[in-house]
Enzyme design. Structure first.
Site, PDB file in Angstrom:
ATOM      1  N   SER A  81      26.699  36.319  56.133  1.00  0.00           N
ATOM      2  CA  SER A  81      27.159  35.719  57.381  1.00  0.00           C
ATOM      3  C   SER A  81      27.393  36.853  58.375  1.00  0.00           C
ATOM      4  CB  SER A  81      28.463  34.945  57.110  1.00  0.00           C
ATOM      5  OG  SER A  81      29.013  34.450  58.304  1.00  0.00           O
TER       6      SER A  81
ATOM      7  N   LYS B 108      22.939  33.935  57.969  1.00  0.00           N
ATOM      8  CA  LYS B 108      23.670  32.979  58.821  1.00  0.00           C
ATOM      9  C   LYS B 108      24.222  33.779  59.989  1.00  0.00           C
ATOM     10  CE  LYS B 108      28.401  31.099  58.360  1.00  0.00           C
ATOM     11  NZ  LYS B 108      29.333  30.399  57.447  1.00  0.00           N
TER      12      LYS B 108
ATOM     13  N   LYS C 104      26.806  33.647  63.427  1.00  0.00           N
ATOM     14  CA  LYS C 104      27.839  32.929  64.165  1.00  0.00           C
ATOM     15  C   LYS C 104      27.315  32.698  65.570  1.00  0.00           C
ATOM     16  CE  LYS C 104      31.173  32.877  61.085  1.00  0.00           C
ATOM     17  NZ  LYS C 104      31.758  31.609  60.617  1.00  0.00           N
TER      18      LYS C 104
ATOM     19  N   ASP D  80      26.393  29.022  62.563  1.00  0.00           N
ATOM     20  CA  ASP D  80      27.750  28.482  62.395  1.00  0.00           C
ATOM     21  C   ASP D  80      28.488  28.569  63.728  1.00  0.00           C
ATOM     22  OD1 ASP D  80      30.260  27.690  61.621  1.00  0.00           O
ATOM     23  OD2 ASP D  80      30.526  29.238  60.082  1.00  0.00           O
TER      24      ASP D  80
ATOM     25  N   ASN E  32      31.572  27.244  64.307  1.00  0.00           N
ATOM     26  CA  ASN E  32      33.040  27.218  64.183  1.00  0.00           C
ATOM     27  C   ASN E  32      33.695  26.392  65.296  1.00  0.00           C
ATOM     28  OD1 ASN E  32      32.672  30.327  62.762  1.00  0.00           O
ATOM     29  ND2 ASN E  32      33.936  28.789  61.743  1.00  0.00           N
TER      30      ASN E  32
ATOM     31  N   GLU F  50      26.244  24.641  61.274  1.00  0.00           N
ATOM     32  CA  GLU F  50      27.554  24.430  60.670  1.00  0.00           C
ATOM     33  C   GLU F  50      28.593  24.151  61.757  1.00  0.00           C
ATOM     34  OE1 GLU F  50      28.215  27.776  58.098  1.00  0.00           O
ATOM     35  OE2 GLU F  50      30.285  27.222  57.705  1.00  0.00           O
TER      36      GLU F  50
ATOM     37  N   ASP G  18      32.054  22.048  58.051  1.00  0.00           N
ATOM     38  CA  ASP G  18      32.883  23.020  57.330  1.00  0.00           C
ATOM     39  C   ASP G  18      34.349  22.654  57.596  1.00  0.00           C
ATOM     40  OD1 ASP G  18      34.400  25.241  56.559  1.00  0.00           O
ATOM     41  OD2 ASP G  18      33.235  26.722  57.637  1.00  0.00           O
TER      42      ASP G  18
ATOM     43  N   LYS H  38      34.383  25.005  50.471  1.00  0.00           N
ATOM     44  CA  LYS H  38      35.239  26.186  50.355  1.00  0.00           C
ATOM     45  C   LYS H  38      36.462  25.726  49.575  1.00  0.00           C
ATOM     46  CE  LYS H  38      34.096  28.397  54.784  1.00  0.00           C
ATOM     47  NZ  LYS H  38      34.592  28.636  56.164  1.00  0.00           N
TER      48      LYS H  38
ATOM     49  N   GLY I  70      32.388  30.844  52.506  1.00  0.00           N
ATOM     50  CA  GLY I  70      33.193  32.031  52.203  1.00  0.00           C
ATOM     51  C   GLY I  70      34.269  32.216  53.239  1.00  0.00           C
TER      52      GLY I  70
HETATM   53  O1  OSB Z   1      33.297  29.460  59.121  1.00  0.00           O
HETATM   54  O2  OSB Z   1      32.319  30.074  57.384  1.00  0.00           O
HETATM   55  C1  OSB Z   1      33.172  30.278  58.233  1.00  0.00           C
HETATM   56  C2  OSB Z   1      34.831  33.666  57.637  1.00  0.00           C
HETATM   57  C3  OSB Z   1      36.124  33.389  58.000  1.00  0.00           C
HETATM   58  C4  OSB Z   1      36.428  32.143  58.474  1.00  0.00           C
HETATM   59  C5  OSB Z   1      35.436  31.165  58.580  1.00  0.00           C
HETATM   60  C6  OSB Z   1      34.146  31.428  58.183  1.00  0.00           C
HETATM   61  C7  OSB Z   1      33.833  32.706  57.732  1.00  0.00           C
HETATM   62  C8  OSB Z   1      32.490  33.132  57.365  1.00  0.00           C
HETATM   63  C9  OSB Z   1      32.404  34.298  56.405  1.00  0.00           C
HETATM   64  O3  OSB Z   1      31.480  32.692  57.870  1.00  0.00           O
HETATM   65  C10 OSB Z   1      31.640  33.993  55.194  1.00  0.00           C
HETATM   66  C11 OSB Z   1      31.837  35.060  54.126  1.00  0.00           C
HETATM   67  O4  OSB Z   1      32.911  35.108  53.496  1.00  0.00           O
HETATM   68  O5  OSB Z   1      30.899  35.825  53.935  1.00  0.00           O
HETATM   69 MG    MG Z   2      31.862  27.939  58.799  1.00  0.00          MG
END
Ligand code: OSB
Ligand code: MG
Length: 383
Positions: free
Chosen positions: A148, A174, A176, A202, A204, A227, A252, A276, A304
């Site tokens: 990520s 992946k 962000k 992703d 978020n 995501e 997520d 998760k 993660g």
């Molecule tokens: O949205 O998946 C997420 C890390 C912290 C908080 C939210 C996310 C993430 C990651 C990191 O995308 C994934 C990883 O641990 O490699």
């Molecule tokens: Mg996520």
């Protein structure tokens, strides 16, 4: 097949709550903020098993600030000390499988609860000499993993970072995204590395249902999934999005437990589910969601939360279940840390996988000397 554990279980004598500060090897920027240091709450169950003293470790995935979800490290320590441990002790819990019920009257706080369950289960499994993987029903010994990549200052930085990870052998990338950093980053990666590698994004929760256009514009990049485009509490707007774009939508943040997972699937709000364990209340709830998704024909993958080697080991065990058909956000330890807190940190195999630990419990040991050197507080709570 999952294992059956001895009915005797363990006796929990005390629980140590420990806070550590571990700097990330590189800062990780998301649409909601930047993570530079992981301020982690660790839960250590000090127990007695049939053969004497045994301990188990749990990791709480909450961040320093309540930005990804409402939980945050300090709050997790508070609720654990004041509301969760007293209930755990009062119920006389001796099995990992009984933790969720003992804590159920406390609303929410799933990340805090998950860390307790993990510690108790680890101690119980170590006492019984059974691995997390065997107990949860793992069917493979290695799992495909991706990396990520956070939001970076320039497209050139992104291309260079992706290049390094693809060279290392990661099975998918992946990135962000946020409004203004979405179409061009995808275009740059496809233009540089072609269409063959797995790419997903992703958000978020950075978009609103009013801006479908930039999300639809991602269709041309053949993404594995997008995501969490919208805020956590929106479910029905995702149904509209699923109909409007080609890219599969994967929730997520919204999937805070098994009930929401079922509802989101029934509504058609999510085509794929990110699991998760911390977010859903533990590895056992994660397994239940996995089982439901398999029944419903919904692909799952393991998310993660920038875990240390403790949480990562347990995650690898869960990700070895058969429904996890997409690569997980469970990168090798060196993607996160200069030095991990366990003695056998996760490494990337040449085929883009990470091995699932096989030893009792989570299957890794804590490097106590190093752990002590990064510890910022320790409190022992006796039963
Ligand atoms: O949205 O998946 C997420 C890390 C912290 C908080 C939210 C996310 C993430 C990651 C990191 O995308 C994934 C990883 O641990 O490699
Ligand atoms: Mg996520």
């Amino acid at each position: 097949m999952t294992s059956t554990l001895p009915a005797t279980g363990i006796t929990i004598d005390a629980v140590e709550l420990r806070r550590i500060e571990l700097p990330l090897a590189t800062p990780f920027q998301t649409s909601f903020g930047t993570w530079s240091v992981r301020d982690v709450l660790l839960v250590r169950a000090l127990a007695t098993g049939p053969d004497g003293p045994i301990e188990g470790w749990g990791e709480c995935v909450a961040g320093t600030q309540p930005l990804y979800s409402s939980e945050y490290t300090e709050g997790c320590e508070d609720v654990t000390r004041d509301h969760l441990l007293p209930r755990l002790f009062a119920a006389g819990v001796g099995h990992g499988a009984d933790v969720a019920d003992a804590l159920a009257e406390v609303q929410g706080h799933r990340m805090a609860k998950a860390a307790i369950e993990m510690a108790v289960l680890d101690a119980e499994l170590r006492a019984a000499e059974v691995s997390f993987a065997t107990h949860l029903g793992a069917t493979v010994d290695r799992v495909p993993v991706g990396v990520s990549i956070g939001i970076l200052p320039t497209l050139a930085d992104l291309v260079a970072t992706a290049d390094r990870h693809l060279q290392e052998g990661y099975a998918r990338i992946k990135i962000k995204i946020k409004p203004g950093w979405d179409v061009e980053p995808c275009r740059a990666l496809r233009a540089t590395f072609g269409d063959e590698f797995g790419l997903q994004v992703d958000a978020n929760a950075a978009y609103s249902p009013d801006d479908i256009a930039p999300l639809a514009a991602l269709d041309e990049f053949g993404l594995l999934l997008i995501e969490q485009p919208y805020p956590e509490e929106l479910l029905v707007d995702n149904v509209d999005l699923v109909a409007a774009i080609d890219t599969p939508v994967c929730l997520d943040e919204s999937i805070v437990g098994e009930a929401v997972a079922r509802d989101a699937i029934r509504l058609g709000a999510t085509s794929i589910v990110n699991i998760k364990p911390g977010r859903v209340g533990g590895h056992l709830a994660g397994k239940a969601i996995h089982d439901h998704c398999v029944d419903a024909g919904i692909p799952v993958w393991h998310g993660g939360m920038l875990e240390t080697g403790i949480g990562r080991a347990a995650n690898l065990a869960l990700a070895a279940l058969p429904g996890f058909t997409l690569p997980g956000d469970i990168s090798a330890a060196d993607r996160y840390w200069h030095r991990d807190i366990v003695t056998r940190p996760a490494v990337l195999e040449s085929d883009g996988t990470v091995r699932v630990p096989t030893g009792p419990g989570i299957g890794v040991d804590v490097d106590l000397d190093f752990l002590n050197s990064v510890t910022t507080s320790v409190a022992l709570h006796e039963n």
